[in-house]
Design a protein around this motif. Sequence first.
Motif, PDB file in Angstrom:
ATOM      1  N   PHE A   1       0.830  -1.212   0.000  1.00  0.00           N
ATOM      2  CA  PHE A   1       0.000   0.000   0.000  1.00  0.00           C
ATOM      3  C   PHE A   1       0.864   1.262   0.000  1.00  0.00           C
ATOM      4  CE2 PHE A   1      -3.859  -2.249   2.075  1.00  0.00           C
ATOM      5  CZ  PHE A   1      -4.322  -2.584   0.820  1.00  0.00           C
ATOM      6  N   TYR A   2       1.981   1.207   0.709  1.00  0.00           N
ATOM      7  CA  TYR A   2       2.831   2.399   0.818  1.00  0.00           C
ATOM      8  C   TYR A   2       3.467   2.762  -0.523  1.00  0.00           C
ATOM      9  CZ  TYR A   2       6.345   5.627   2.640  1.00  0.00           C
ATOM     10  OH  TYR A   2       7.118   6.747   2.888  1.00  0.00           O
ATOM     11  N   THR A   3       3.681   1.784  -1.401  1.00  0.00           N
ATOM     12  CA  THR A   3       4.311   2.083  -2.693  1.00  0.00           C
ATOM     13  C   THR A   3       3.354   2.748  -3.679  1.00  0.00           C
ATOM     14  OG1 THR A   3       3.757  -0.101  -3.612  1.00  0.00           O
ATOM     15  CG2 THR A   3       5.848   0.113  -2.419  1.00  0.00           C
ATOM     16  N   ILE A   4       2.062   2.732  -3.395  1.00  0.00           N
ATOM     17  CA  ILE A   4       1.076   3.335  -4.301  1.00  0.00           C
ATOM     18  C   ILE A   4       0.942   4.812  -3.937  1.00  0.00           C
ATOM     19  CG2 ILE A   4      -1.296   3.234  -5.148  1.00  0.00           C
ATOM     20  CD1 ILE A   4      -1.309   0.275  -4.345  1.00  0.00           C
TER      21      ILE A   4
ATOM     22  N   SER B   1       9.013  -5.484  -4.992  1.00  0.00           N
ATOM     23  CA  SER B   1       8.444  -4.248  -5.519  1.00  0.00           C
ATOM     24  C   SER B   1       9.455  -3.605  -6.460  1.00  0.00           C
ATOM     25  CB  SER B   1       8.086  -3.276  -4.394  1.00  0.00           C
ATOM     26  OG  SER B   1       7.496  -2.097  -4.916  1.00  0.00           O
ATOM     27  N   ARG B   2       8.976  -3.217  -7.591  1.00  0.00           N
ATOM     28  CA  ARG B   2       9.831  -2.596  -8.605  1.00  0.00           C
ATOM     29  C   ARG B   2      10.160  -1.160  -8.214  1.00  0.00           C
ATOM     30  NH1 ARG B   2       8.165  -3.116 -14.947  1.00  0.00           N
ATOM     31  NH2 ARG B   2      10.229  -2.801 -15.877  1.00  0.00           N
ATOM     32  N   ASN B   3      11.404  -0.772  -8.425  1.00  0.00           N
ATOM     33  CA  ASN B   3      11.849   0.579  -8.039  1.00  0.00           C
ATOM     34  C   ASN B   3      11.416   1.572  -9.104  1.00  0.00           C
ATOM     35  OD1 ASN B   3      13.032   2.772  -6.905  1.00  0.00           O
ATOM     36  ND2 ASN B   3      15.130   2.014  -7.000  1.00  0.00           N
ATOM     37  N   LEU B   4      10.167   1.975  -9.014  1.00  0.00           N
ATOM     38  CA  LEU B   4       9.611   2.946  -9.957  1.00  0.00           C
ATOM     39  C   LEU B   4       9.463   4.299  -9.279  1.00  0.00           C
ATOM     40  CD1 LEU B   4       6.823   0.769 -11.638  1.00  0.00           C
ATOM     41  CD2 LEU B   4       9.038   1.377 -12.598  1.00  0.00           C
ATOM     42  N   PRO B   5       9.528   5.376 -10.039  1.00  0.00           N
ATOM     43  CA  PRO B   5       9.759   5.408 -11.488  1.00  0.00           C
ATOM     44  C   PRO B   5      11.231   5.534 -11.863  1.00  0.00           C
ATOM     45  CG  PRO B   5       9.142   7.582 -10.734  1.00  0.00           C
ATOM     46  CD  PRO B   5       9.141   6.714  -9.515  1.00  0.00           C
ATOM     47  N   GLY B   6      12.127   5.688 -10.896  1.00  0.00           N
ATOM     48  CA  GLY B   6      13.513   6.038 -11.196  1.00  0.00           C
ATOM     49  C   GLY B   6      14.343   4.930 -11.783  1.00  0.00           C
ATOM     50  N   SER B   7      14.213   3.687 -11.257  1.00  0.00           N
ATOM     51  CA  SER B   7      15.082   2.581 -11.700  1.00  0.00           C
ATOM     52  C   SER B   7      14.222   1.365 -11.994  1.00  0.00           C
ATOM     53  CB  SER B   7      16.117   2.260 -10.616  1.00  0.00           C
ATOM     54  OG  SER B   7      16.906   3.389 -10.317  1.00  0.00           O
ATOM     55  N   PRO B   8      13.600   1.326 -13.153  1.00  0.00           N
ATOM     56  CA  PRO B   8      12.665   0.225 -13.448  1.00  0.00           C
ATOM     57  C   PRO B   8      13.319  -1.137 -13.551  1.00  0.00           C
ATOM     58  CG  PRO B   8      13.029   1.606 -15.391  1.00  0.00           C
ATOM     59  CD  PRO B   8      13.674   2.306 -14.239  1.00  0.00           C
ATOM     60  N   ASP B   9      14.632  -1.187 -13.744  1.00  0.00           N
ATOM     61  CA  ASP B   9      15.308  -2.483 -13.819  1.00  0.00           C
ATOM     62  C   ASP B   9      15.774  -2.978 -12.457  1.00  0.00           C
ATOM     63  OD1 ASP B   9      14.994  -2.726 -16.548  1.00  0.00           O
ATOM     64  OD2 ASP B   9      16.846  -1.643 -16.996  1.00  0.00           O
TER      65      ASP B   9
ATOM     66  N   THR C   1       7.904   3.864  -5.452  1.00  0.00           N
ATOM     67  CA  THR C   1       8.342   2.867  -4.477  1.00  0.00           C
ATOM     68  C   THR C   1       9.094   3.486  -3.311  1.00  0.00           C
ATOM     69  OG1 THR C   1       8.536   1.299  -6.307  1.00  0.00           O
ATOM     70  CG2 THR C   1       9.559   0.688  -4.219  1.00  0.00           C
ATOM     71  N   VAL C   2      10.097   4.277  -3.595  1.00  0.00           N
ATOM     72  CA  VAL C   2      10.954   4.827  -2.541  1.00  0.00           C
ATOM     73  C   VAL C   2      10.476   6.233  -2.197  1.00  0.00           C
ATOM     74  CG1 VAL C   2      13.299   5.398  -1.875  1.00  0.00           C
ATOM     75  CG2 VAL C   2      12.875   3.473  -3.413  1.00  0.00           C
ATOM     76  N   LYS C   3       9.804   6.350  -1.078  1.00  0.00           N
ATOM     77  CA  LYS C   3       9.365   7.652  -0.581  1.00  0.00           C
ATOM     78  C   LYS C   3      10.032   7.873   0.767  1.00  0.00           C
ATOM     79  CE  LYS C   3       6.961  11.410   0.004  1.00  0.00           C
ATOM     80  NZ  LYS C   3       7.341  12.664  -0.686  1.00  0.00           N
ATOM     81  N   ARG C   4      11.166   8.595   0.728  1.00  0.00           N
ATOM     82  CA  ARG C   4      11.940   8.845   1.931  1.00  0.00           C
ATOM     83  C   ARG C   4      12.175  10.340   2.069  1.00  0.00           C
ATOM     84  NH1 ARG C   4      12.589   6.519   6.131  1.00  0.00           N
ATOM     85  NH2 ARG C   4      14.755   7.172   6.335  1.00  0.00           N
ATOM     86  N   PHE C   5      12.248  10.785   3.310  1.00  0.00           N
ATOM     87  CA  PHE C   5      12.490  12.196   3.588  1.00  0.00           C
ATOM     88  C   PHE C   5      13.944  12.536   3.260  1.00  0.00           C
ATOM     89  CE2 PHE C   5      14.149  15.289   6.719  1.00  0.00           C
ATOM     90  CZ  PHE C   5      13.479  16.421   6.274  1.00  0.00           C
ATOM     91  N   GLU C   6      14.138  13.653   2.568  1.00  0.00           N
ATOM     92  CA  GLU C   6      15.471  14.115   2.202  1.00  0.00           C
ATOM     93  C   GLU C   6      15.778  15.408   2.948  1.00  0.00           C
ATOM     94  OE1 GLU C   6      15.811  14.536  -1.953  1.00  0.00           O
ATOM     95  OE2 GLU C   6      15.231  12.471  -2.415  1.00  0.00           O
TER      96      GLU C   6
END
Length: 1387
Positions: A819-822, A1322-1330, A1374-1379
């Motif tokens: 759910f968090y990746t959506i 989980s696929r690393n979208l949208p930055g690294s689809p591979d 996928t990756v939602k992290r605080f910067e």
Amino acid sequence: MDNPDAPKARRPLPTPGAPMSPRPDTPVLNSSGVSPASFYAPAGTKPPPLPSRPKNSGSSHTAYIPPAQEPPTYNPPSPGFREPELVTDEAIADDDSELPALIPQESTWPEIHTNWHTDQPTWGVTGWQNSTSSDWDKPPNSGINQELDAMDYMSSNASYQDFVIDGRTTREETLWWNPEEWQKHRRPGPGFLPPILAEELHDANHSLFSVGILGMPPTTSSNKDPSPASVATSASTSDSPPPTEQEVRLSIPHPNAYYCRKDNGWVILSWKSSSGPLPLAQTFEEVSDTHPLPDQGRRLQTASCIDDPESTFTRNQTHHFHKYPKAVDGLKLNPPLRADEWDRQQRRAGAVISGDVDDESLQIDEVESSDSNEGQSGEGRLLDLYLCCQCRFSVVASGIIPGVIPKQYLDEMLKDKRHHPGLGRSAEQSVALTAETIITAMENRLWKGNNRCIKVHSQGFQTKVGWNSNIKRIFETLGFTEETSNQEVTLRPPAIEAAALFGKQNRRKLLRSWLELSCWLAEFKRTHEYKIYIQLTSAREEYQTAIGAHPDQIPRGLLSDSTLHGVQDIESWKSLGLTATTFSPELLGFAYLAQCRCDPQGTAHYFSNLAHIAKELGGYGNCPAKIQDLVVMEQSRDRFTFEDAKNATTVLGFGTDNLLRVDYDEDVPEDFLEHAWKDAIKRAWRDDSTSESLHVANNAFRILAELRNSVKLKYAFDTGKSKLDPDKAYNTLEIPKEVEEDIVVTVYQMRLDETPNQLEKMREALMCIAEARDSDRLRQLASSGTDPGVITVATPADRPRGLNQLGNTCYLNSLLQYFYTIKELREAVLPMSKLDLKAIGNEKLSEEDLKKHRVGGRLVTRREIVRSRKFINQLADLFYNLEYSENPAVTPTLELAKLALVTSRDEEEDEVDKGGTDSSNDTDATLVEDGPSRPTIDTTGVSQSPGKSVLGKRGRDIAPAASEMEVDSPIAQSPKDKDGFVMISRKSPPTAQTAVSEPEASSSKVQAPISEAPKAPPRKRPEPSDSTMMFGKQHDVAECMDNCMFQIETALLRFDEVSDMDDKTSVVKRYRQLHAVRVTIAKIIYRLFYGKIRQRITGVELSQSRSSIHEKEDLFSHLPVNVANDGIDIYDGLSGYFDDTVDFQGRKARMEVTLVDLPPILQIQLQRVQFNRETLQPYKSQAYVKFGESLYMDRFMDNADPTKKAKSKAIQSQLSACRERVRLLVEGKETPFSSSLEHTSKFLTQMRNTSMPVIEEELIQQLQEEQTRVHKEIDGLRRRIDILKNDLETLWMDSMEAAYELTSVFIHRGSSPSWGHYFFYSRNLPGSPDSWFKYNDSDVTVVEKQDVLADTTGSTANPYLLVFARKGADIVDTVKRFEPSSLESVQ
């Protein structure tokens, strides 16, 4: 029987070792011909004595022998190749045994005095011996490198002995990458073989001709040959004498000039084997340092590579030419090549061409107008020089020297006459008549002295030539001038008298024009009545033989037609300097080795082309063993291709999606590349196959170092590759590789105490072990000497956080992470952390408020609203921690786990069982369903397995049965759905509430007869199960997902004023529901996860009348795929859902499902829980279902092409039948047929040989034959399956509108549905689809794409839920992290 069309005997080629036949002179076929010896000499000079044979061949001053046979036919001919033709007008002698005497040739360029131009000085040696090019004046052996040994090891190798080549050196080829070696040897660079030179000299589609003079036109008029002068206005006789044969001969631009009709121009070709200096242009000598010439000392040792048996060097396969553009000064030729006077005058004055011809159409560059720079730099026309690097042979060639009449004018005339031929004439006749008339006009002026004007509008001129702007330009080019007298337009011939202004120039120009147009006409029309006084002889065979490109010297046709067609267009041939048509193994090997010899810095390029050609030939099964051996031999010498270099960058970690996150290019610093190599070495140390990985890493760095021509990197490679490796390091410390880190530290400190003088050696060994183990603790110990203890490695800031398990909740952790990746769902949930839970508990909702909304097709209770808002508040806090926490993993609260795992109904039933009262608003009224529901399978009148939905909500008034097969029921139930399918009429659509009490259908795969039982008491709870991991039970991930989605949707409901405008702007439910109110808050669950299907049931045994078709539309949140057997992919599984046979109204019926609308997120459940009807127990299917990164749903859409769908269904039906037959033969109901037959026949054979001889041999033989037949049938069926599957995919290969990409894969690891472990990718979208992440509770790691898509056959870790997102929808983040850097940028 003799063949009348048999070819004539052809002129034999020169005998090997003898000088080649010289080029033909321009013979005059009358008794007064000019001998070659007196062609250039002053009048009265006697010719020198003629020897029997020349010493060296050449292209100047030779005699011509007409061939006794037709030219050879090349088989197969090269593309666009025109056979050489010889056109003669006299009989050819049959006796070729006696060769005529030839003019002697000197070993140097001849110094012949000539009166080519009356004011031309005789040419001497001045300018030749002043050449400043390097090595040309050295003694014969000065150009040989005395320091380097010949490549003896190559000559002893069978692979290199197959190729005849000389001039190679071991050191230079080993150090091909070293720029210092390039400067030391100054090789001439890339070259090419004679077939390429033949194409370079002139367009292969054009023909060159040597021009001979057959006689002179008559000097008096003839009645049979009327001329345009008969229409002249006045007669005038010129005092200019008619041209002589000598003057006509001298009108040819140069003795070595050849005529080309298609360009209407001349090409200078001169070839010879000479030891003298070349006539280099001064401008070329000034830049000769950047264009090094071949080693003169080496060249002087061999007269010719193709016919010099006395050479002191090893023979070469053929010539290897090098081109030097504009290197030869035309004025230094003998005789000099001078620009024509009219051309020089026109360039000085600036040419102005009248008419409507486009300036760009003149194509000045094509005729090399820039070459004629005589008078500007003291040089004449610059010509190209071609040198063989291994012998004295050289070729001088010009581009097209344009004729007097521009090519464009003749092309325009040709086009006009072909499109508008004269009355009663063909197009060819019209063209020829026009050319003949223009020639006659020139002959009248030159030979007959006719100076009368030509009436352009006279009938004769109009009939033969016509008058337009192009004809006018042609005559003006010839020197004719337009005059108008008494309204009559005439053309006045040019003045050619010696006394007239430019008279001599006009005479020479007109004579050249007559010669060129006569040549043009002679080649255009081979047979004609018009008398032409020139003869054309094809020069193709002549210059091909001279340079070594003749088919008898280099054969054609060794490749088959199919192979030649497939490989002839690849650029690799030209890169190696040869053509596919002239291929032979020996020639290809020679071409490659010669290129590496003459251009060592391009070795990688040439080997790439050689390997590519070998691969292409191998694809056609025609790669000779010699070429394969050569490729292998070169690879053993560390040769590499550009593809190897590309792979080397990947090995070292380059690439935006690779370890370094940097693309490789030439701008990457050498230090960075060296560090990347060292990191790759460290990674290799950590690999299980250390030696292999280490070799790959070292080889990758060597390839890039050599490709960059870097001495520094090559030195680093040579000195660094032999350093300590982990095996040696462990041996140094005398410890095994498997010991714990604490033991390594202890032993290291002990070794230092025992042998302190070995400190550096021990430290190096420990550092190697530290890198191999990637241990920061050991690194610090080796560098500082102090043990820092156990070091906890910090999780990267951009790495997703894991979730700690609360106890058998791995499925919940996977779901929450999913759910968090959506992105849209996460952004809607996060603000819910600010909800006031106390206010929620005190909120009063009336019955009217509760009736405003429905979730899952039913009304919700106040109790469900309150717990759902608690759930979403807890979920928002979890999402916040996943974004901001610095810990590697976050722990969900127990309350969140309880709310996610336990439904509100379970809570109510627990209270009833405990004797409590139900004080909720959940009354019977709240369970009334009047909105669209999820797809259902009704139990009324339909034989099916009772159960609940996997992702949908189960009916609240139906108690679950004890059967575990409930998980295989793909569609949820609701009381509303018991009304059955809606009857569709063609005439009018149904009303909103029209429903017929028809039972629904269920899949025949999940039916189980059920006897009618008394209705269960309300709220009767099923027996609880001790298993919390079983598929289909209350607490599996599917049930948990359904409960979570229900609560999220319920929590986002609004109970304030709802207007009609809210209904119009809703983004959640996309379908209009009658008698329901839309809300403005985004019902994200429905918008993201729900689509619409259309179900259609048709009676199989009934007529296809419209009344027998039952149809309805419904929502869906997932698509089920029944996983029972191996050998299927995701499309096969979906096809079984969209087209199935069910029990309907007591008979078989066909149920077809189509997609009306697709959701942004498509969830496909692989139903692995199967039911064994014999043991009455569920089991987990471990079958592998193939899926990929992309999914195209076009074939399942309701609006798909009907023709394609019909054909697809037919193929799918055959495919399913073949698979079912294979399954029956391989598995059988009891045991596999094939193995049963085998075991039975073996058993009977053993029994017959021991205790039961009465068993008949015929019975055993029949069993064995039956076994063979079954094997053959299985093999045939499998081949048929492959063909049908390929046909099916080909049918839909261009249907790619409904495109989805894989985003998540849920895995269950375990052999039983009753227990196991859940995790998901989980696929690393949208930055690294591979790139993919593996979420395994608290551990989040990066995995390769291959791990996600791997074949799971034989493994208990299998996918059970696949999630796809619509391509381009930007749904997953996928990756939602605080910067923290984002705060700094704001400040």
